[in-house]
Design a protein around this motif. Structure first.
Motif, PDB file in Angstrom:
ATOM      1  N   ILE A   3       0.517  13.092  -7.930  1.00 53.19           N
ATOM      2  CA  ILE A   3       0.467  12.792  -9.352  1.00 53.19           C
ATOM      3  C   ILE A   3      -0.999  12.374  -9.551  1.00 53.19           C
ATOM      4  O   ILE A   3      -1.634  11.573  -8.976  1.00 53.19           O
ATOM      5  N   ASP A   4      -1.477  12.946 -10.779  1.00 53.33           N
ATOM      6  CA  ASP A   4      -2.872  12.546 -11.265  1.00 53.33           C
ATOM      7  C   ASP A   4      -2.889  11.200 -11.663  1.00 53.33           C
ATOM      8  O   ASP A   4      -1.763  10.622 -12.202  1.00 53.33           O
ATOM      9  N   GLY A   5      -3.963  10.651 -11.118  1.00 59.84           N
ATOM     10  CA  GLY A   5      -3.996   9.132 -11.467  1.00 59.84           C
ATOM     11  C   GLY A   5      -3.836   8.714 -12.794  1.00 59.84           C
ATOM     12  O   GLY A   5      -3.309   7.670 -13.382  1.00 59.84           O
ATOM     13  N   THR A   6      -4.381   9.279 -13.604  1.00 59.43           N
ATOM     14  CA  THR A   6      -4.435   9.141 -15.138  1.00 59.43           C
ATOM     15  C   THR A   6      -3.234   9.089 -15.816  1.00 59.43           C
ATOM     16  O   THR A   6      -2.759   8.313 -16.543  1.00 59.43           O
ATOM     17  N   ASP A   7      -2.345   9.761 -15.029  1.00 60.82           N
ATOM     18  CA  ASP A   7      -0.917   9.950 -15.353  1.00 60.82           C
ATOM     19  C   ASP A   7      -0.103   8.666 -15.221  1.00 60.82           C
ATOM     20  O   ASP A   7       0.644   8.084 -15.968  1.00 60.82           O
ATOM     21  N   ILE A   8      -0.388   8.046 -14.067  1.00 61.35           N
ATOM     22  CA  ILE A   8       0.089   6.944 -13.599  1.00 61.35           C
ATOM     23  C   ILE A   8      -0.514   5.845 -14.389  1.00 61.35           C
ATOM     24  O   ILE A   8       0.224   4.711 -14.714  1.00 61.35           O
ATOM     25  N   LEU A   9      -1.880   5.705 -14.822  1.00 61.39           N
ATOM     26  CA  LEU A   9      -2.423   4.679 -15.728  1.00 61.39           C
ATOM     27  C   LEU A   9      -1.565   4.929 -16.816  1.00 61.39           C
ATOM     28  O   LEU A   9      -1.308   3.764 -17.642  1.00 61.39           O
ATOM     29  N   THR A  11       0.957  -1.169  -0.053  1.00 63.19           N
ATOM     30  CA  THR A  11      -0.024  -0.037  -0.061  1.00 63.19           C
ATOM     31  C   THR A  11       0.839   1.119  -0.073  1.00 63.19           C
ATOM     32  O   THR A  11       1.933   1.338   0.412  1.00 63.19           O
ATOM     33  N   THR A  12       0.435   2.432  -0.596  1.00 62.19           N
ATOM     34  CA  THR A  12       1.159   3.555  -0.573  1.00 62.19           C
ATOM     35  C   THR A  12       0.192   4.634  -0.968  1.00 62.19           C
ATOM     36  O   THR A  12      -1.113   4.396  -1.550  1.00 62.19           O
ATOM     37  N   ALA A  13       0.371   5.870  -0.183  1.00 60.01           N
ATOM     38  CA  ALA A  13      -0.543   7.045  -0.721  1.00 60.01           C
ATOM     39  C   ALA A  13      -0.011   7.924  -1.428  1.00 60.01           C
ATOM     40  O   ALA A  13      -0.485   8.782  -1.803  1.00 60.01           O
ATOM     41  N   SER A  14       1.124   7.724  -2.073  1.00 65.60           N
ATOM     42  CA  SER A  14       1.891   8.400  -3.211  1.00 65.60           C
ATOM     43  C   SER A  14       1.712   7.719  -4.534  1.00 65.60           C
ATOM     44  O   SER A  14       2.522   6.516  -4.593  1.00 65.60           O
ATOM     45  N   GLY A  15       1.752   8.619  -5.328  1.00 67.41           N
ATOM     46  CA  GLY A  15       1.759   8.116  -6.672  1.00 67.41           C
ATOM     47  C   GLY A  15       3.240   7.874  -7.147  1.00 67.41           C
ATOM     48  O   GLY A  15       3.365   7.178  -7.918  1.00 67.41           O
ATOM     49  N   ALA A  16       4.038   8.796  -6.670  1.00 65.47           N
ATOM     50  CA  ALA A  16       5.454   8.829  -6.812  1.00 65.47           C
ATOM     51  C   ALA A  16       6.101   7.452  -6.412  1.00 65.47           C
ATOM     52  O   ALA A  16       6.711   6.726  -7.218  1.00 65.47           O
ATOM     53  N   GLU A  17       5.736   7.287  -5.217  1.00 66.32           N
ATOM     54  CA  GLU A  17       6.250   5.979  -4.579  1.00 66.32           C
ATOM     55  C   GLU A  17       5.510   4.627  -5.484  1.00 66.32           C
ATOM     56  O   GLU A  17       6.218   3.584  -5.434  1.00 66.32           O
ATOM     57  N   ALA A  18       4.276   4.836  -5.817  1.00 62.57           N
ATOM     58  CA  ALA A  18       3.779   3.795  -6.589  1.00 62.57           C
ATOM     59  C   ALA A  18       4.494   3.326  -7.858  1.00 62.57           C
ATOM     60  O   ALA A  18       4.713   2.334  -8.256  1.00 62.57           O
TER      61      ALA A  18
END
Length: 229
Positions: free
Chosen positions: A56-62, A30-37
């Motif tokens: 980070i916007d979730g769509t960018d991670i997607l 688990t993580t709260a950070s997009g960067a860590e994800a």
């Protein structure tokens, strides 16, 4: 034991999902950070991704996940409009869960998505159709037509793979929704025609002959499967 990465900025939700996932036999990160994800993706077999992250916007991670390969993603978000759902799915998500949600249902969807991804062995190699005009590799989620690689969205890939499961068999729109998404998705059935249209366009001039319309019923693959060489 499959590893599920939960990317969610609300601590209570992260811990709730962790408990349910571990109870179902998964290992949960688990993580709260997009960067860590982004640094944890290689350790995951599936990602549960909140789109509304603080850094980070979730769509960018997607988009990043989709660029890396075939890592399955379940989007978890408060954005519940049909347009948001379709946008998320087109960006590469395999499923879309809106808040508030049932954690037990999320676990069932995780199991369904992983089952779809493990449905064919990775080393099985491509299956060919129509005297090798069409080749489909379930293990790598890749397809070729007349020697050219097809750049398909996840939904287009799912539709092509679905009709290729039994060439000549007619699949209704309702059945295709269930096969592509893995469950009944209200409001999505009406988009099947547009996805089929896009799939045919990518197949070229023969697209309508490859994925055929059966009026009043649905769609079928118009090519026969080749005998194993």
């Amino acid at each position: 034991m499959p590893t599920v990465l939960v990317v969610e900025d609300e601590r209570d939700i992260r811990e709730l999902l962790r408990r349910y996932l571990e109870r179902a036999g998964f290992f949960a990160l688990t993580t709260a950070s997009g960067a860590e994800a982004l640094t944890l993706l290689t350790a995951a077999d599936l990602v549960i991704l909140d789109l509304g992250l603080p850094d980070i916007d979730g769509t960018d991670i997607l988009r990043e996940i989709h660029a890396l390969g075939s890592l399955p993603v379940i989007v978890l978000t408060a954005r519940s409009s049909t347009e948001d759902r379709i946008h998320g799915l087109e960006l590469g998500a395999d499923d879309y869960v809106t808040k508030p949600f049932s954690p037990a249902e999320v676990v069932l969807r995780v199991q369904a998505v992983l089952h779809r991804y493990s449905g064919a062995p990775a080393d099985a190699g491509p299956v060919s159709y129509g005297d090798r005009r069409l080749r489909i590799d379930e293990g790598t989620h890749r397809a070729w037509f007349d020697g050219a690689a097809l750049d398909l969205t996840p939904t287009e890939w799912g539709l092509l793979a679905a009709v290729a499961t039994a060439p000549g068999r007619v699949y209704s729109r309702y059945e295709l929704v269930n096969r592509v998404r893995g469950y009944e998705y209200a409001g999505y059935e009406r988009t099947i025609d547009s996805h089929i249209k896009n799939l045919r366009r990518k197949l070229g001039a023969s697209g309508a002959d490859v994925v055929q319309t059966v009026l009043g019923v649905g769609y079928r693959l118009g090519l026969t499967q080749d005998s194993p060489s």
